[in-house]
Design a protein around this motif. Structure first.
Motif, PDB file in Angstrom:
ATOM      1  N   ALA A  55       1.027  -1.387   0.193  1.00  0.00           N
ATOM      2  CA  ALA A  55       0.313  -0.228  -0.060  1.00  0.00           C
ATOM      3  C   ALA A  55       0.759   1.460   0.525  1.00  0.00           C
ATOM      4  CB  ALA A  55      -1.245  -0.309   0.965  1.00  0.00           C
ATOM      5  N   ASN A  56       2.096   1.445   0.889  1.00  0.00           N
ATOM      6  CA  ASN A  56       2.533   2.411   1.051  1.00  0.00           C
ATOM      7  C   ASN A  56       4.375   1.537   0.893  1.00  0.00           C
ATOM      8  OD1 ASN A  56       3.339   2.387   3.429  1.00  0.00           O
ATOM      9  ND2 ASN A  56       1.682   3.194   4.432  1.00  0.00           N
ATOM     10  N   THR A  57       5.545   2.937   1.436  1.00  0.00           N
ATOM     11  CA  THR A  57       6.692   1.743   1.695  1.00  0.00           C
ATOM     12  C   THR A  57       6.303   1.082   2.436  1.00  0.00           C
ATOM     13  OG1 THR A  57       7.301   4.183   3.048  1.00  0.00           O
ATOM     14  CG2 THR A  57       7.795   3.976   0.039  1.00  0.00           C
ATOM     15  N   ASN A  58       6.105   1.104   3.521  1.00  0.00           N
ATOM     16  CA  ASN A  58       6.398   0.313   4.937  1.00  0.00           C
ATOM     17  C   ASN A  58       4.953  -0.870   5.241  1.00  0.00           C
ATOM     18  OD1 ASN A  58       7.965   2.150   4.945  1.00  0.00           O
ATOM     19  ND2 ASN A  58       8.043   2.415   7.914  1.00  0.00           N
ATOM     20  N   SER A  59       3.936  -1.102   3.706  1.00  0.00           N
ATOM     21  CA  SER A  59       2.781  -1.919   3.941  1.00  0.00           C
ATOM     22  C   SER A  59       2.764  -3.385   3.243  1.00  0.00           C
ATOM     23  CB  SER A  59       1.822  -1.003   4.633  1.00  0.00           C
ATOM     24  OG  SER A  59       0.511  -2.126   4.199  1.00  0.00           O
ATOM     25  N   VAL A  60       3.002  -4.435   3.946  1.00  0.00           N
ATOM     26  CA  VAL A  60       3.077  -5.470   2.940  1.00  0.00           C
ATOM     27  C   VAL A  60       1.235  -5.796   3.213  1.00  0.00           C
ATOM     28  CG1 VAL A  60       3.685  -7.691   2.520  1.00  0.00           C
ATOM     29  CG2 VAL A  60       5.511  -5.734   2.280  1.00  0.00           C
ATOM     30  N   SER A 120       0.720  -6.625   7.069  1.00  0.00           N
ATOM     31  CA  SER A 120       2.195  -5.680   8.099  1.00  0.00           C
ATOM     32  C   SER A 120       2.493  -4.271   8.139  1.00  0.00           C
ATOM     33  CB  SER A 120       3.346  -6.527   8.471  1.00  0.00           C
ATOM     34  OG  SER A 120       4.289  -5.908   8.768  1.00  0.00           O
ATOM     35  N   ALA A 121       1.691  -3.408   8.795  1.00  0.00           N
ATOM     36  CA  ALA A 121       2.022  -2.002   8.487  1.00  0.00           C
ATOM     37  C   ALA A 121       3.510  -1.161   8.977  1.00  0.00           C
ATOM     38  CB  ALA A 121       1.220  -1.462   9.323  1.00  0.00           C
ATOM     39  N   GLN A 122       4.489  -2.486   9.596  1.00  0.00           N
ATOM     40  CA  GLN A 122       5.526  -1.968  10.707  1.00  0.00           C
ATOM     41  C   GLN A 122       6.305  -2.886   9.758  1.00  0.00           C
ATOM     42  OE1 GLN A 122       5.469   0.419  12.983  1.00  0.00           O
ATOM     43  NE2 GLN A 122       3.168   0.011  12.636  1.00  0.00           N
ATOM     44  N   ILE A 123       7.215  -2.656   8.257  1.00  0.00           N
ATOM     45  CA  ILE A 123       7.867  -3.704   7.579  1.00  0.00           C
ATOM     46  C   ILE A 123       9.272  -2.744   8.109  1.00  0.00           C
ATOM     47  CG2 ILE A 123       8.644  -4.097   5.737  1.00  0.00           C
ATOM     48  CD1 ILE A 123       6.430  -5.827   6.975  1.00  0.00           C
ATOM     49  N   SER A 124       9.968  -2.865   7.934  1.00  0.00           N
ATOM     50  CA  SER A 124      11.490  -1.598   7.825  1.00  0.00           C
ATOM     51  C   SER A 124      11.761  -1.556   7.138  1.00  0.00           C
ATOM     52  CB  SER A 124      12.608  -2.872   9.008  1.00  0.00           C
ATOM     53  OG  SER A 124      13.641  -3.593   8.269  1.00  0.00           O
ATOM     54  N   SER A 125      12.850  -0.174   6.546  1.00  0.00           N
ATOM     55  CA  SER A 125      12.375   0.074   5.320  1.00  0.00           C
ATOM     56  C   SER A 125      13.791  -0.469   5.378  1.00  0.00           C
ATOM     57  CB  SER A 125      13.303   2.001   5.818  1.00  0.00           C
ATOM     58  OG  SER A 125      14.182   2.140   6.877  1.00  0.00           O
ATOM     59  N   ASN A 129      14.248  -1.587   1.268  1.00  0.00           N
ATOM     60  CA  ASN A 129      15.410  -1.285  -0.442  1.00  0.00           C
ATOM     61  C   ASN A 129      16.057  -2.957  -0.150  1.00  0.00           C
ATOM     62  OD1 ASN A 129      14.670   1.155   0.499  1.00  0.00           O
ATOM     63  ND2 ASN A 129      15.980   1.837   2.353  1.00  0.00           N
ATOM     64  N   SER A 130      15.372  -4.143   0.560  1.00  0.00           N
ATOM     65  CA  SER A 130      16.689  -5.370  -0.127  1.00  0.00           C
ATOM     66  C   SER A 130      15.979  -5.772  -0.885  1.00  0.00           C
ATOM     67  CB  SER A 130      16.815  -5.556   1.245  1.00  0.00           C
ATOM     68  OG  SER A 130      15.902  -6.165   2.369  1.00  0.00           O
ATOM     69  N   GLY A 131      14.722  -5.390  -0.362  1.00  0.00           N
ATOM     70  CA  GLY A 131      13.623  -6.685  -1.927  1.00  0.00           C
ATOM     71  C   GLY A 131      13.724  -8.058  -0.864  1.00  0.00           C
ATOM     72  N   VAL A 132      13.820  -8.334   0.025  1.00  0.00           N
ATOM     73  CA  VAL A 132      14.251  -9.421   0.783  1.00  0.00           C
ATOM     74  C   VAL A 132      13.284  -9.580   2.452  1.00  0.00           C
ATOM     75  CG1 VAL A 132      14.749 -11.968   2.175  1.00  0.00           C
ATOM     76  CG2 VAL A 132      15.629 -10.579  -0.808  1.00  0.00           C
ATOM     77  N   LEU A 133      12.001 -10.020   2.425  1.00  0.00           N
ATOM     78  CA  LEU A 133      11.424  -9.760   4.322  1.00  0.00           C
ATOM     79  C   LEU A 133      12.067 -11.362   4.434  1.00  0.00           C
ATOM     80  CD1 LEU A 133       9.209  -8.050   5.819  1.00  0.00           C
ATOM     81  CD2 LEU A 133       7.751  -9.580   3.966  1.00  0.00           C
ATOM     82  N   LEU A 167      10.676  -9.703  -2.032  1.00  0.00           N
ATOM     83  CA  LEU A 167       9.399  -9.131  -2.947  1.00  0.00           C
ATOM     84  C   LEU A 167       9.074  -8.695  -4.066  1.00  0.00           C
ATOM     85  CD1 LEU A 167      10.103  -6.405  -0.052  1.00  0.00           C
ATOM     86  CD2 LEU A 167       8.301  -8.512   0.134  1.00  0.00           C
ATOM     87  N   ALA A 168      10.548  -8.584  -4.883  1.00  0.00           N
ATOM     88  CA  ALA A 168      10.548  -8.372  -7.074  1.00  0.00           C
ATOM     89  C   ALA A 168       9.903  -9.965  -7.936  1.00  0.00           C
ATOM     90  CB  ALA A 168      11.877  -8.206  -6.780  1.00  0.00           C
TER      91      ALA A 168
END
Length: 178
Positions: A55-60, A120-125, A129-133, A167-168
């Motif tokens: 949804a945004n930069t920190n939400s998955v 989750s709305a609390q994914i670290s930047s 950025n790394s593309g791996v959760l 994530l990619a």
């Protein structure tokens, strides 16, 4: 004739002693192999990512379809009640799945599928950025091993898995279970 009776009695005694020793060995081998009850193993077999969105930069938000396996190495079946699998990110629960009650047959592996919705709305930047959760999962099945319909022993199967979601490509890269 007394000598023949004595020989016959000693032979009979030797046969009885050999039979007792043989039966003792059989019982010991049986007790050490068949009667030894171990805890079953609970693992993720395969995990697929579906319905992935950010949804945004920190939400998955995503859905994981996972194959769960219960490996029973005992000579009796393992019966367990309902349970849950919890998916964690950074120690916080982000998803939960229901495990229905069931039974893993003797010396077999039971496989079934579960679906976990993760938000989750609390994914670290750093992870974004790394593309791996990196996600971890925990589950526990408390049940009983039924051996020959006579012996019932409480055992539990624990699961602790770590998975890396790319994530990619929206795929699970690495899945390790302990």
């Amino acid at each position: 004739m007394a000598k023949e009776d004595s020989k016959r009695n000693s032979k009979c005694l030797a046969y009885v002693a050999a039979f007792v020793v043989f039966q003792t060995i059989i019982i010991v081998v049986f007790a050490l192999t068949v009667m030894r009850i171990k805890s079953p193993k609970l693992r993720f077999g395969a995990v697929a990512v579906e319905n992935f969105s950010t949804a945004n930069t920190n939400s998955v938000s995503m859905t994981l379809n996972a194959q769960v396996t219960v490996k029973n190495t005992n000579f009796g079946h393992f019966k367990y009640p309902n349970s849950t699998v919890t998916i964690l990110y950074g120690g916080m629960a982000v998803g939960e799945a229901f495990i229905p009650s069931g039974r893993a047959k003797a010396r077999q592996t039971k496989k079934f599928n579960v679906t976990v919705d993760i938000t989750s709305a609390q994914i670290s930047s750093n992870d974004m950025n790394s593309g791996v959760l990196t996600l971890t999962s925990e589950a526990k099945l408390n049940g009983k091993v039924h051996l020959m319909k006579v012996i019932k022993k409480k055992k539990s199967a624990d699961m602790s898995c770590t998975m890396a979601v790319n994530l990619a490509t929206r795929a699970v890269q690495k899945l390790e279970c302990k």
